[in-house]
Scaffold this active site. Structure first.
Site, PDB file in Angstrom:
ATOM      1  N   ARG A  61       7.296   0.449   1.968  1.00  0.00           N
ATOM      2  CA  ARG A  61       7.183  -0.736   2.804  1.00  0.00           C
ATOM      3  C   ARG A  61       6.097  -1.670   2.293  1.00  0.00           C
ATOM      4  O   ARG A  61       5.158  -1.229   1.629  1.00  0.00           O
ATOM      5  CB  ARG A  61       6.942  -0.372   4.268  1.00  0.00           C
ATOM      6  CG  ARG A  61       5.742   0.526   4.532  1.00  0.00           C
ATOM      7  CD  ARG A  61       6.018   1.343   5.811  1.00  0.00           C
ATOM      8  NE  ARG A  61       4.865   2.041   6.339  1.00  0.00           N
ATOM      9  CZ  ARG A  61       4.446   3.225   5.904  1.00  0.00           C
ATOM     10  NH1 ARG A  61       5.036   3.816   4.883  1.00  0.00           N
ATOM     11  NH2 ARG A  61       3.416   3.809   6.475  1.00  0.00           N
ATOM     12  N   CYS A  99      -8.458 -13.805  17.791  1.00  0.00           N
ATOM     13  CA  CYS A  99      -9.152 -12.690  18.410  1.00  0.00           C
ATOM     14  C   CYS A  99     -10.532 -12.583  17.779  1.00  0.00           C
ATOM     15  O   CYS A  99     -10.671 -12.620  16.556  1.00  0.00           O
ATOM     16  CB  CYS A  99      -8.370 -11.404  18.170  1.00  0.00           C
ATOM     17  SG  CYS A  99      -6.638 -11.526  18.693  1.00  0.00           S
ATOM     18  N   ASP A 116      -7.366   2.914  10.401  1.00  0.00           N
ATOM     19  CA  ASP A 116      -7.057   2.434   9.066  1.00  0.00           C
ATOM     20  C   ASP A 116      -8.320   2.704   8.253  1.00  0.00           C
ATOM     21  O   ASP A 116      -9.346   2.044   8.461  1.00  0.00           O
ATOM     22  CB  ASP A 116      -6.707   0.936   9.102  1.00  0.00           C
ATOM     23  CG  ASP A 116      -5.691   0.574   8.046  1.00  0.00           C
ATOM     24  OD1 ASP A 116      -5.789   1.135   6.935  1.00  0.00           O
ATOM     25  OD2 ASP A 116      -4.817  -0.267   8.315  1.00  0.00           O
ATOM     26  N   CYS A 149      -2.503 -18.285  13.762  1.00  0.00           N
ATOM     27  CA  CYS A 149      -2.249 -17.442  14.933  1.00  0.00           C
ATOM     28  C   CYS A 149      -2.221 -18.314  16.185  1.00  0.00           C
ATOM     29  O   CYS A 149      -2.796 -19.405  16.191  1.00  0.00           O
ATOM     30  CB  CYS A 149      -3.347 -16.395  15.092  1.00  0.00           C
ATOM     31  SG  CYS A 149      -3.353 -15.159  13.784  1.00  0.00           S
ATOM     32  N   LYS A 176      -3.533   4.471   6.979  1.00  0.00           N
ATOM     33  CA  LYS A 176      -3.708   4.759   8.404  1.00  0.00           C
ATOM     34  C   LYS A 176      -3.497   6.241   8.678  1.00  0.00           C
ATOM     35  O   LYS A 176      -2.568   6.830   8.149  1.00  0.00           O
ATOM     36  CB  LYS A 176      -2.688   3.945   9.211  1.00  0.00           C
ATOM     37  CG  LYS A 176      -2.902   2.439   9.158  1.00  0.00           C
ATOM     38  CD  LYS A 176      -1.861   1.724  10.026  1.00  0.00           C
ATOM     39  CE  LYS A 176      -2.023   0.227  10.015  1.00  0.00           C
ATOM     40  NZ  LYS A 176      -1.637  -0.375   8.707  1.00  0.00           N
ATOM     41  N   ASP A 236     -11.320  -2.122  13.295  1.00  0.00           N
ATOM     42  CA  ASP A 236     -11.674  -2.231  11.877  1.00  0.00           C
ATOM     43  C   ASP A 236     -13.016  -2.953  11.760  1.00  0.00           C
ATOM     44  O   ASP A 236     -13.266  -3.912  12.494  1.00  0.00           O
ATOM     45  CB  ASP A 236     -10.601  -3.011  11.115  1.00  0.00           C
ATOM     46  CG  ASP A 236      -9.266  -2.284  11.080  1.00  0.00           C
ATOM     47  OD1 ASP A 236      -9.278  -1.058  10.857  1.00  0.00           O
ATOM     48  OD2 ASP A 236      -8.226  -2.935  11.284  1.00  0.00           O
ATOM     49  N   ARG A 266      -8.642  -9.539  10.099  1.00  0.00           N
ATOM     50  CA  ARG A 266      -8.424 -10.513   9.019  1.00  0.00           C
ATOM     51  C   ARG A 266      -9.150 -11.817   9.320  1.00  0.00           C
ATOM     52  O   ARG A 266      -8.737 -12.886   8.878  1.00  0.00           O
ATOM     53  CB  ARG A 266      -6.921 -10.800   8.863  1.00  0.00           C
ATOM     54  CG  ARG A 266      -6.141  -9.639   8.341  1.00  0.00           C
ATOM     55  CD  ARG A 266      -4.803 -10.062   7.758  1.00  0.00           C
ATOM     56  NE  ARG A 266      -4.052  -8.878   7.404  1.00  0.00           N
ATOM     57  CZ  ARG A 266      -2.921  -8.497   7.999  1.00  0.00           C
ATOM     58  NH1 ARG A 266      -2.371  -9.243   8.938  1.00  0.00           N
ATOM     59  NH2 ARG A 266      -2.328  -7.380   7.622  1.00  0.00           N
ATOM     60  N   ARG A 294       0.827  -1.201   0.000  1.00  0.00           N
ATOM     61  CA  ARG A 294       0.000   0.000   0.000  1.00  0.00           C
ATOM     62  C   ARG A 294       0.863   1.254   0.000  1.00  0.00           C
ATOM     63  O   ARG A 294       0.487   2.272  -0.561  1.00  0.00           O
ATOM     64  CB  ARG A 294      -0.920  -0.001   1.232  1.00  0.00           C
ATOM     65  CG  ARG A 294      -1.802   1.231   1.326  1.00  0.00           C
ATOM     66  CD  ARG A 294      -2.460   1.327   2.678  1.00  0.00           C
ATOM     67  NE  ARG A 294      -3.513   0.354   2.842  1.00  0.00           N
ATOM     68  CZ  ARG A 294      -3.889  -0.140   4.023  1.00  0.00           C
ATOM     69  NH1 ARG A 294      -3.270   0.243   5.128  1.00  0.00           N
ATOM     70  NH2 ARG A 294      -4.858  -1.012   4.101  1.00  0.00           N
ATOM     71  N   TYR A 295       2.014   1.192   0.683  1.00  0.00           N
ATOM     72  CA  TYR A 295       2.872   2.368   0.809  1.00  0.00           C
ATOM     73  C   TYR A 295       4.157   2.141   0.008  1.00  0.00           C
ATOM     74  O   TYR A 295       4.678   1.030  -0.038  1.00  0.00           O
ATOM     75  CB  TYR A 295       3.248   2.592   2.273  1.00  0.00           C
ATOM     76  CG  TYR A 295       2.060   2.777   3.193  1.00  0.00           C
ATOM     77  CD1 TYR A 295       1.335   3.969   3.182  1.00  0.00           C
ATOM     78  CD2 TYR A 295       1.667   1.776   4.065  1.00  0.00           C
ATOM     79  CE1 TYR A 295       0.254   4.146   4.032  1.00  0.00           C
ATOM     80  CE2 TYR A 295       0.583   1.950   4.919  1.00  0.00           C
ATOM     81  CZ  TYR A 295      -0.118   3.140   4.900  1.00  0.00           C
ATOM     82  OH  TYR A 295      -1.183   3.311   5.730  1.00  0.00           O
ATOM     83  N   CYS A 297     -10.801  -9.778  15.158  1.00  0.00           N
ATOM     84  CA  CYS A 297      -9.710  -9.707  14.176  1.00  0.00           C
ATOM     85  C   CYS A 297     -10.151  -9.084  12.856  1.00  0.00           C
ATOM     86  O   CYS A 297     -11.177  -9.444  12.300  1.00  0.00           O
ATOM     87  CB  CYS A 297      -9.182 -11.105  13.907  1.00  0.00           C
ATOM     88  SG  CYS A 297      -7.935 -11.142  12.595  1.00  0.00           S
TER      89      CYS A 297
END
Ligand SMILES: *Cc1c(COP(=O)(O)O)cnc(C)c1O
Ligand code: SF4
Length: 369
Positions: A106, A119, A320, A115, A327, A283, A124, A102-103, A122
């Site tokens: 990076r 969570c 985000d 994981c 972000k 999110d 994702r 996206r950037y 989450c």
């Protein structure tokens, strides 16, 4: 619910050392009532569940700040109108499997989607899970080729899933491949393992992370109680390799939505030599509305910390922007436009005129003449 509030360890004694992975296991552990099991099976079919023993041991009541984060709830089946399967628009930004770009400077590298725990909030959650999403050798090679072919990428962020679920051998191979790329000056690992399953951070795994590049770890924790002696020892094994550790948290209803809870969380981080980096606005992933805290409330909570805790404990409150727009910090702001020039608010709420901001800059004017 017959669980004892005072002796959570005793309650888990029948299941020593086992990660709770399905609804029957949660019922047996006393974390969900048997009559809730049928509805929760529907949730479990849609979203992965895992609670490692070290994390389960922290749960005193199913609806406490630890239990809420990991115990499935019927409310997850209710999807609000604004919620999306890909809330921050990662899918459109993936040039090859495992890479999100996206950037300009990076990129994310997601070597797996496993994981240590799952969570319930989450972002994702539609992708992560125990049986899938490990890049095979060929896919990992293609992702690394993409990074090698993009010299503008200075920083590679290993995320997932959780990169510290990889074996030391696999993680070490990825770190070695990245450090062989001259343009990659910085490597970042995002992980929940230090608090979720601290025993996984062995010396061998920590050795695999060691590199002459700038390696940073950003650990995810949402409540002070996650910083157990074992978690702090795991963090020390990372820090002992000259790897700085930052913290990221999500602002969550019922978990950390008070000034006292945030103060406790960020103080626990600083005391574990972890610098709070981001406090994320939730999110809008499907079925997560029960955790939502409005932005105005988040800003008030953070303002309540200002002046009260060390500046080291202050994270950037971050949104985000849904749809993949990046972000941005959400404040709180202290500078306000007043009737006759700007005013600045102090931590106690007092307003002060800033004469310097409305006065002409004489020094600069003189230099220009
Ligand atoms: C969050 C994120 C990053 C890292 O952002 P920072 O502000 O540098 O922490 C990089 N790429 C993507 C796609 C992200 O979502
Ligand atoms: S550890 Fe991170 S990626 Fe994994 S379930 Fe939790 S929020 Fe999602």
């Amino acid at each position: 619910m017959t669980r004892s509030v005072n002796h959570p360890q005793d309650d888990f004694a029948p299941l020593p050392g086992r990660t709770l992975r399905d609804i029957p296991a949660l019922v047996a552990a006393g974390l969900v009532p048997p009559d809730a099991a049928p509805a929760l099976e529907d949730v479990a079919r849609q979203y992965a569940t895992a609670i490692p023993p070290a994390f389960a041991a922290l749960i005193e009541r199913p609806d406490d700040p630890i239990g809420l984060q990991v115990i499935p709830d019927e409310a997850e089946l209710a999807v609000a109108a604004h919620e999306r399967a890909d809330p921050i628009g990662d899918d459109a930004l993936s040039p090859v499997p495992g890479i999100v770009h996206r950037y300009a400077d990076r990129a994310l590298l997601k070597p797996l989607l496993v994981c240590p725990l799952y969570c319930r909030f989450c972002f994702r959650r539609e992708h992560v899970g125990p049986d899938g999403g490990v890049l095979d050798d060929a896919a990992l090679a293609r992702a690394l080729d993409w990074l090698r072919d993009h010299p503008a990428i200075r920083e590679v962020i290993l995320t997932g899933g959780d990169p510290l679920m990889l074996s030391p051998r696999r993680l070490g191979a990825i770190v070695r491949a990245l450090e062989a790329m001259p343009h990659v000056t910085t490597i970042r690992i995002h992980s929940r393992v230090p608090v979720a399953d601290p025993a996984r951070i062995t010396d061998e795994l920590a050795d695999a992370m060691q590199t002459d590049r700038a390696m940073w770890v950003v650990m995810h924790a949402n409540h002070a109680r996650e910083f157990t002696p074992a978690a702090r020892a795991a963090l020390r094994r990372i820090q002992a390799r000259a790897i700085p550790v930052l913290g990221q948290s999500v602002l969550l209803r019922g978990v950390n939505d008070s000034v006292a809870a945030l103060e406790g969380l960020f103080r626990a981080m600083v005391e574990a030599r972890v610098k709070p980096y981001y406090l994320h606005q939730l999110d809008p992933a499907p079925g997560t509305a029960r955790f939502h805290v409005p932005i105005a409330e988040g800003r008030r909570l953070l303002a309540g910390l200002r002046g009260r805790v060390t500046g080291l404990a202050w994270p950037t409150y971050t949104l985000d922007i849904p749809g993949g727009h990046g972000k941005v910090p959400l404040g709180p702001d202290y500078l306000e436009a007043g009737e006759d020039g700007p005013t600045v608010r102090d931590p106690a709420g007092g307003r002060h005129k800033l004469a310097s901001e409305s006065a002409p800059n004489l020094a600069l004017g003189a230099r220009e003449r």
